[in-house]
Scaffold this motif. Structure first.
Motif, short mmCIF file in Angstrom:
data_model
loop_
_atom_site.label_atom_id
_atom_site.label_comp_id
_atom_site.label_asym_id
_atom_site.label_seq_id
_atom_site.Cartn_x
_atom_site.Cartn_y
_atom_site.Cartn_z
N LEU A 1 0.86 -1.17 0.00
CA LEU A 1 0.00 0.00 0.00
C LEU A 1 0.90 1.23 0.00
CD1 LEU A 1 -2.72 -1.05 2.60
CD2 LEU A 1 -2.87 -1.10 0.10
N ARG A 2 0.79 2.05 -1.04
CA ARG A 2 1.73 3.14 -1.23
C ARG A 2 1.03 4.50 -1.18
NH1 ARG A 2 6.52 1.32 -2.14
NH2 ARG A 2 7.17 3.48 -2.47
N ARG A 3 1.81 5.51 -0.81
CA ARG A 3 1.33 6.89 -0.79
C ARG A 3 2.37 7.77 -1.45
NH1 ARG A 3 1.29 10.98 3.69
NH2 ARG A 3 2.09 9.33 5.03
N THR A 4 1.97 8.47 -2.50
CA THR A 4 2.87 9.34 -3.24
C THR A 4 2.60 10.78 -2.85
OG1 THR A 4 2.97 7.80 -5.12
CG2 THR A 4 3.58 10.11 -5.55
N ALA A 5 3.64 11.48 -2.43
CA ALA A 5 3.51 12.89 -2.07
C ALA A 5 3.45 13.74 -3.34
CB ALA A 5 4.68 13.33 -1.20
N TYR A 6 2.65 14.78 -3.29
CA TYR A 6 2.66 15.78 -4.36
C TYR A 6 2.35 17.14 -3.77
CZ TYR A 6 -2.51 15.53 -4.57
OH TYR A 6 -3.84 15.57 -4.28
N ASP A 7 2.65 18.20 -4.50
CA ASP A 7 2.49 19.56 -4.00
C ASP A 7 1.02 19.95 -4.05
OD1 ASP A 7 2.41 22.37 -3.69
OD2 ASP A 7 4.47 22.56 -4.39
N ALA A 8 0.36 19.93 -2.90
CA ALA A 8 -1.08 20.19 -2.87
C ALA A 8 -1.40 21.62 -3.28
CB ALA A 8 -1.62 19.90 -1.48
N ALA A 9 -0.59 22.57 -2.86
CA ALA A 9 -0.87 23.97 -3.20
C ALA A 9 -0.77 24.19 -4.70
CB ALA A 9 0.09 24.88 -2.46
N GLU A 10 0.27 23.64 -5.30
CA GLU A 10 0.42 23.78 -6.76
C GLU A 10 -0.70 23.06 -7.49
OE1 GLU A 10 3.70 22.84 -10.30
OE2 GLU A 10 4.12 22.27 -8.23
N ALA A 11 -1.05 21.86 -7.00
CA ALA A 11 -2.14 21.11 -7.62
C ALA A 11 -3.45 21.88 -7.53
CB ALA A 11 -2.27 19.75 -6.94
N ALA A 12 -3.73 22.47 -6.38
CA ALA A 12 -4.96 23.23 -6.21
C ALA A 12 -5.02 24.41 -7.17
CB ALA A 12 -5.09 23.70 -4.77
#
Length: 246
Positions: A197-208
């Motif tokens: 079970l994996r979790r990939t981090a990403y830039d939430a502010a940039e994505a938003a």
């Protein structure tokens, strides 16, 4: 064969892009898409990226695909989900509709070290049925009645888990694009006898920011509630409990 499982992308393209890069880094041979792909702020763009995977991707349909195809075809629906589907349907083209139409509800693949594995969106018998990590064995037995595979992988509830249920192993990879719980894009990697079970981090502010700049009329609201300030897992479990009948 090593299989990456992506569920509930919900047209969060930045999260999908982050996960696909992680999938490549881990050398997955096959990608299984567990439905509810395009119901969200960037449906056309998300479907175009996944269509580009070609034969490497195996698709099953969720309630989101069914509802979105119906909305595109002008079939009436009920409730908030129908309104959401209609909004997304206005943002896609015929080729996107055709990509989602006619997808199977389940697919079974032989995964290295894990054997026959059944993939579905919600349960093997329905695309909109809620079964939770803490649902009793009696409910799981009813849901999985007639399933021969020893491993079942499902999505729909957006929370990852790995549990035994009536002699079978049931895995939920969590949600790529609309997670409930700690921030990140969730997925699973199966193969070599192991479930990760994996979790990939990403830039939430940039994505938003990217999402809010899109064509969806509620894009900014969506980004705030599902990207920058996601709901907690406990809140989601409490909300879903009313649908399970447990």
């Amino acid at each position: 064969m090593r299989v990456a499982v992506l569920a509930d992308v919900h047209a969060n393209l930045p999260a999908l892009e982050a996960v696909l890069a992680d999938v490549e880094a881990h050398g997955a041979d096959r990608i299984v898409l567990l439905g509810d792909i395009a119901g969200g702020p960037m449906p056309a763009e998300t479907l175009d990226v996944l269509a580009g995977l070609g034969d490497r991707a195996t698709w099953v349909h969720g309630n989101g695909e069914r509802e979105l195809v119906d909305a595109f075809d002008g079939k009436p629906g009920e409730g908030r989900s129908a309104a959401d589907a209609a909004t997304c349907a206005a943002l896609i083209e015929q080729r996107h509709r055709d990509l989602m139409a006619g997808l199977p509800m389940t697919v079974t693949l032989d995964v290295d070290g894990l054997g026959p594995t059944l993939f579905c969106h919600a349960t093997p018998r329905r695309d909109d049925e809620f079964v939770l990590v803490d649902s009793p064995i009696s409910r799981w037995n009813a849901v999985l009645d007639g399933v021969d595979a020893g491993l079942v992988v499902c999505g729909h509830t957006h929370m990852p888990f790995d549990r035994l249920a009536g002699g079978r192993r049931v895995v939920n990879p969590g949600s790529v694009g609309m997670n409930y719980g700690p921030a990140g894009a969730y997925w699973a990697l199966l193969g070599d006898g192991v479930v990760q079970l994996r979790r990939t981090a990403y830039d939430a502010a940039e994505a938003a920011e990217r999402i809010a700049a899109g064509r969806h009329p509620e894009a900014a609201w969506w980004a705030e509630h599902y990207v920058t300030r996601p709901y907690g897992d406990a809140d989601a479990l409490e909300a879903f409990a009313e649908f399970t009948g447990d």
